[in-house]
Design a protein around this motif. Structure first.
Motif, PDB file in Angstrom:
ATOM      1  N   ILE A 179      -7.173   3.332  -5.038  1.00 45.76           N
ATOM      2  CA  ILE A 179      -7.609   2.099  -4.365  1.00 45.76           C
ATOM      3  C   ILE A 179      -7.234   2.141  -2.881  1.00 45.76           C
ATOM      4  CG2 ILE A 179      -7.146  -0.402  -4.291  1.00 45.76           C
ATOM      5  CD1 ILE A 179      -7.568  -0.520  -7.190  1.00 45.76           C
ATOM      6  N   GLU A 180      -6.052   2.660  -2.589  1.00 49.31           N
ATOM      7  CA  GLU A 180      -5.627   2.722  -1.183  1.00 49.31           C
ATOM      8  C   GLU A 180      -6.544   3.620  -0.359  1.00 49.31           C
ATOM      9  OE1 GLU A 180      -1.500   3.920  -1.078  1.00 49.31           O
ATOM     10  OE2 GLU A 180      -1.060   2.520  -2.734  1.00 49.31           O
ATOM     11  N   LEU A 181      -7.013   4.716  -0.985  1.00 45.22           N
ATOM     12  CA  LEU A 181      -7.831   5.688  -0.242  1.00 45.22           C
ATOM     13  C   LEU A 181      -9.158   5.094   0.192  1.00 45.22           C
ATOM     14  CD1 LEU A 181      -7.293   9.041  -2.170  1.00 45.22           C
ATOM     15  CD2 LEU A 181      -6.822   8.638   0.239  1.00 45.22           C
ATOM     16  N   VAL A 182      -9.735   4.212  -0.659  1.00 46.30           N
ATOM     17  CA  VAL A 182     -11.081   3.718  -0.377  1.00 46.30           C
ATOM     18  C   VAL A 182     -11.163   3.119   1.018  1.00 46.30           C
ATOM     19  CG1 VAL A 182     -12.830   2.012  -1.044  1.00 46.30           C
ATOM     20  CG2 VAL A 182     -11.690   3.354  -2.789  1.00 46.30           C
ATOM     21  N   THR A 183     -10.092   2.441   1.444  1.00 42.42           N
ATOM     22  CA  THR A 183     -10.156   1.764   2.748  1.00 42.42           C
ATOM     23  C   THR A 183      -9.320   2.466   3.813  1.00 42.42           C
ATOM     24  OG1 THR A 183      -8.368   0.375   1.929  1.00 42.42           O
ATOM     25  CG2 THR A 183     -10.592  -0.525   1.757  1.00 42.42           C
TER      26      THR A 183
END
Ligand SMILES: Nc1ncnc2c1ncn2[C@@H]1O[C@H](COP(=O)(O)OP(=O)(O)OP(=O)(O)O)[C@@H](O)[C@H]1O
Ligand SMILES: Nc1ncnc2c1ncn2[C@@H]1O[C@H](COP(=O)(O)OP(=O)(O)OP(=O)(O)O)[C@@H](O)[C@H]1O
Ligand SMILES: [Mg+2]
Ligand SMILES: [Mg+2]
Lengths: 256, 256
Positions: free
Chosen positions: A96-100
């Motif tokens: 989830i952190e990577l997406v943004t």
């Protein structure tokens, strides 16, 4: 030079981890310096080398987050010549952190830069999806090895995987090549296995490794002893098949 | 009322799709009105009911995006009493889109609201991960059925799954209960299967269904004919096991 190989297939349970652990062990056994990167939040590859969950400190998550260098997170294993970057539950949050995040696709590649001078082979185990962790593995790699279970549902997903590999090659990693497809859990008594194997060889031609990995219960017992099957039972058909696969990988270099 | 059951386990290849397809078919066979929701971008459940990729129009993606209602996307299948919301490749993009969307966790629950008046059972097949698609399935569901392959790596992931279920229950869905754990691909000739089964029964007690699903090649052949194994070969051990499982599901209601 160092070869970075991602083991990838979004279909679940096809033998990605088993292939990563045992191919890496076989390469280390012929004195290649090998690094295994566990990029799956499940952390099965770390278990396959006997690293208990309680002992997993910094690992793949810190590499992705840019908080540590490979030399700080790679740890020795029970296998000579083979180091491991472990996966911990922190990695589950990375998706989830990577997406943004900035530079989200190239974080693992940047994190593994240093490894190219330290190892002959880097083997990346990826999760059963085409998400940011798998994309990171494909962008960091030079070659992709696709384990393919001899089952109908597994065959179905191949075109989605190939499209994703093509896209990664086009957008982020022009050097990415398919090293090959290895048939796993092959059961010669079962006609479905045979017909899937024929389909795969028809479709991929000589990209399919000659070695196929037979279904062999010793292979699935090995992780409960925290050892690769090559260590747990070298004589068994599964271990022997992984040795043959390693020979083919050593001989075969994608058109550089 | 309607029972919404998510089939979930982040470990890959444990029999989620096979359980969703065949449990749903068994429930439809005893005249329950059943809806299967294919929430996995791989789209294997849609294949399991014989819907070719080229024929998949609006489905789970549109439900999540709020672009269509259940009654507009549910389509009849070859099975009487059983409708299906298909998965298409559009769903692969949903994962990333959901991370930054409003109300990201409750989108499938909202999309399935209408189904509670139309069906007796809604069975949701989820992907091999704990990502936004699986979270959406758990938030939309009243009950979770966990297929557990009798293998060591599969056992390892259970605590991560339980933690996620607990978190979803705490933050988004206080009614969520574990309906039960079903042992899959059980092979009584293999001591690993037995020892994993013992561990699971020790850990989960009577949450483990009495029925375990045997490894049975007819089960894995059925999808290549686009049929549930109950239709493909009703007499085989796999199909019979799914009929028994359905009986247990009908008898067992979590503490409402
Ligand atoms: N050749 C084999 N013979 C018998 N069992 C095998 C073989 N290869 C793998 N297995 C077992 O099958 C299961 C799936 O294999 P594995 O976990 O390596 O697949 P995976 O693709 O990494 O799964 P995931 O998609 O969850 O990451 C494991 O329990 C493993 O021990
Ligand atoms: N009881 C069984 N006997 C033999 N083969 C089985 C059985 N159950 C499932 N299979 C086969 O094992 C493979 C994995 O099952 P399935 O695809 O249903 O698992 P899954 O958990 O949905 O996988 P994924 O994690 O990729 O979604 C499939 O090829 C399926 O046909
Ligand atoms: Mg794995
Ligand atoms: Mg599935």
């Amino acid at each position: 030079g160092c070869r970075v190989i991602a083991i990838a297939n979004q279909k679940g349970g096809v033998g990605k981890t088993t292939t990563a652990v045992n191919l890496a062990t076989a390469l280390a056994a012929v004195n290649k310096k090998v690094l295994v990167v566990d990029a799956d939040p499940q952390g099965n590859a770390s278990t396959g080398f006997g690293v208990p969950r309680s002992k997993r400190g910094m690992g793949t998550y810190e590499l992705l987050a840019g908080e540590a260098r490979v030399s700080e997170v790679a740890e020795a294993t029970i296998i000579p010549n083979l180091s491991l970057v472990t996966s911990s539950t922190a990695l589950a949050g990375a998706e989830i952190e990577l997406v943004t995040a900035d530079h989200r696709e190239i974080r693992l590649r940047n994190g593994l830069n240093e490894s190219r001078e330290l190892y002959d082979y880097v083997i990346i185990d990826s999760p059963p999806s085409l998400n940011m962790l798998t994309i990171n593995s494909l962008v960091a790699a030079d070659e992709v090895l696709v384990p393919l279970q001899c089952e109908f549902y597994a065959l179905e997903g191949v075109s989605q995987l190939l499209r994703t590999i093509e896209k990664v090659k086009e957008l982020f990693n022009p050097n990415l090549e398919i090293l090959g497809v290895v048939l796993t859990m092959y059961d010669k008594r079962n006609s479905l296995s045979d017909s899937v194997a024929d389909d795969v060889r028809g479709f991929f031609g000589d990209k399919v490794f000659e070695t196929s990995i037979p279904r062999n219960v010793r292979v699935s017992e090995a992780p409960s002893h925290g050892k690769p099957v090559l260590v747990y039972d070298l004589r068994c058909p599964g271990a022997q098949a992984y040795l043959h696969l390693a020979k083919e990988v050593l001989m075969r270099r994608p058109e550089a």
